[in-house]
Design a protein around this motif. Structure first.
Motif, PDB file in Angstrom:
ATOM      1  N   ASP A  25       0.807  -1.224   0.000  1.00 31.66           N
ATOM      2  CA  ASP A  25       0.000   0.000   0.000  1.00 31.66           C
ATOM      3  C   ASP A  25       0.846   1.283   0.000  1.00 31.66           C
ATOM      4  N   GLY A  26       2.134   1.155  -0.344  1.00 33.08           N
ATOM      5  CA  GLY A  26       2.979   2.327  -0.523  1.00 33.08           C
ATOM      6  C   GLY A  26       3.704   2.827   0.704  1.00 33.08           C
ATOM      7  N   LYS A  27       3.630   2.095   1.810  1.00 34.21           N
ATOM      8  CA  LYS A  27       4.384   2.505   2.994  1.00 34.21           C
ATOM      9  C   LYS A  27       5.856   2.173   2.772  1.00 34.21           C
ATOM     10  N   VAL A  28       6.716   3.028   3.317  1.00 32.70           N
ATOM     11  CA  VAL A  28       8.160   2.796   3.272  1.00 32.70           C
ATOM     12  C   VAL A  28       8.593   2.405   4.680  1.00 32.70           C
ATOM     13  N   VAL A  29       9.163   1.205   4.795  1.00 31.33           N
ATOM     14  CA  VAL A  29       9.657   0.711   6.080  1.00 31.33           C
ATOM     15  C   VAL A  29      11.155   0.441   5.948  1.00 31.33           C
ATOM     16  N   PRO A  30      11.873   0.402   7.057  1.00 34.75           N
ATOM     17  CA  PRO A  30      13.328   0.341   6.981  1.00 34.75           C
ATOM     18  C   PRO A  30      13.911  -0.944   6.399  1.00 34.75           C
ATOM     19  N   CYS A  31      13.252  -2.072   6.619  1.00 35.31           N
ATOM     20  CA  CYS A  31      13.831  -3.312   6.104  1.00 35.31           C
ATOM     21  C   CYS A  31      12.796  -4.434   6.112  1.00 35.31           C
ATOM     22  N   CYS A  32      13.212  -5.577   5.618  1.00 31.85           N
ATOM     23  CA  CYS A  32      12.307  -6.723   5.486  1.00 31.85           C
ATOM     24  C   CYS A  32      11.927  -7.341   6.821  1.00 31.85           C
ATOM     25  N   PHE A  33      12.620  -7.006   7.895  1.00 30.80           N
ATOM     26  CA  PHE A  33      12.259  -7.540   9.203  1.00 30.80           C
ATOM     27  C   PHE A  33      11.066  -6.795   9.811  1.00 30.80           C
ATOM     28  N   ASP A  34      10.667  -5.702   9.192  1.00 29.52           N
ATOM     29  CA  ASP A  34       9.476  -4.972   9.634  1.00 29.52           C
ATOM     30  C   ASP A  34       8.276  -5.492   8.841  1.00 29.52           C
ATOM     31  N   LYS A  35       7.974  -6.762   9.038  1.00 32.49           N
ATOM     32  CA  LYS A  35       6.943  -7.439   8.253  1.00 32.49           C
ATOM     33  C   LYS A  35       5.546  -6.868   8.447  1.00 32.49           C
ATOM     34  N   ASP A  36       5.314  -6.223   9.592  1.00 34.65           N
ATOM     35  CA  ASP A  36       3.993  -5.671   9.885  1.00 34.65           C
ATOM     36  C   ASP A  36       3.938  -4.151   9.743  1.00 34.65           C
TER      37      ASP A  36
END
Length: 169
Positions: free
Chosen positions: A107-118
């Motif tokens: 949905d277009g959110k930017v998160v720091p890395c793949c470990f932020d799965k939620d």
């Protein structure tokens, strides 16, 4: 997967080429840890160049998890004397991912890395601003700074593989 691997090996042999170098990667969990020798034999039979065994990251590991292998050699977690588990390896206050990549959610959110799965650490959304601005915004800068000063305080970093030995020799 096996049929595809056989086709790749056959093509490689037909062309008498050393490449592509073919690797089976096997994520070891409790349900498959007994299949390690069988996989190695299959890879040898097919002609795969290398087999790499990798430990698995699991959620909710503190009180055990049905995915944690019985053989501690294949686990990223160690059982403590009180019966709970802890991560075997500490990564330290660093992480190359903070300066080299980001993860975009569906949905277009930017998160720091793949470990932020939620997407608990959303640093911006592409719906509201361009990626370049998010990459350089105050939220991202503060998150990077926290990684450098107190990474253990960031929930997603406590179970991260950065600095951990995830490949089993």
């Amino acid at each position: 997967m096996i049929a595809a691997a056989k086709h790749l090996v056959a093509a490689k042999k037909k062309l008498n080429k050393p490449n592509p170098f073919l690797i089976f990667q096997f994520l070891v969990v409790k349900a498959n840890e007994h299949e390690i020798e069988e996989l190695q034999a299959l890879a040898n039979e097919i002609g795969i160049d290398e087999v790499r065994f990798k430990t698995a990251q699991v959620y909710d590991y503190e009180h055990g998890n049905p995915l944690i292998p019985d053989n501690e050699r294949y686990s990223r977690y160690v059982k403590k004397s009180d019966g709970t588990y802890r991560v075997k390896y500490k990564g330290g206050n660093h992480c190359w991912r903070m300066w080299s990549s980001a993860v975009l959610t569906w949905d277009g959110k930017v998160v720091p890395c793949c470990f932020d799965k939620d997407a608990q650490h959303t640093l911006g959304t592409l719906e509201n601003e361009p990626f370049r601005r998010i990459w350089n915004n105050d939220l991202y800068r503060r998150f990077r700074q926290q990684v450098l000063t107190n990474r253990d305080a960031i929930d997603i970093c406590t179970n991260c593989t950065e600095g951990a030995e995830v490949w089993i020799d």
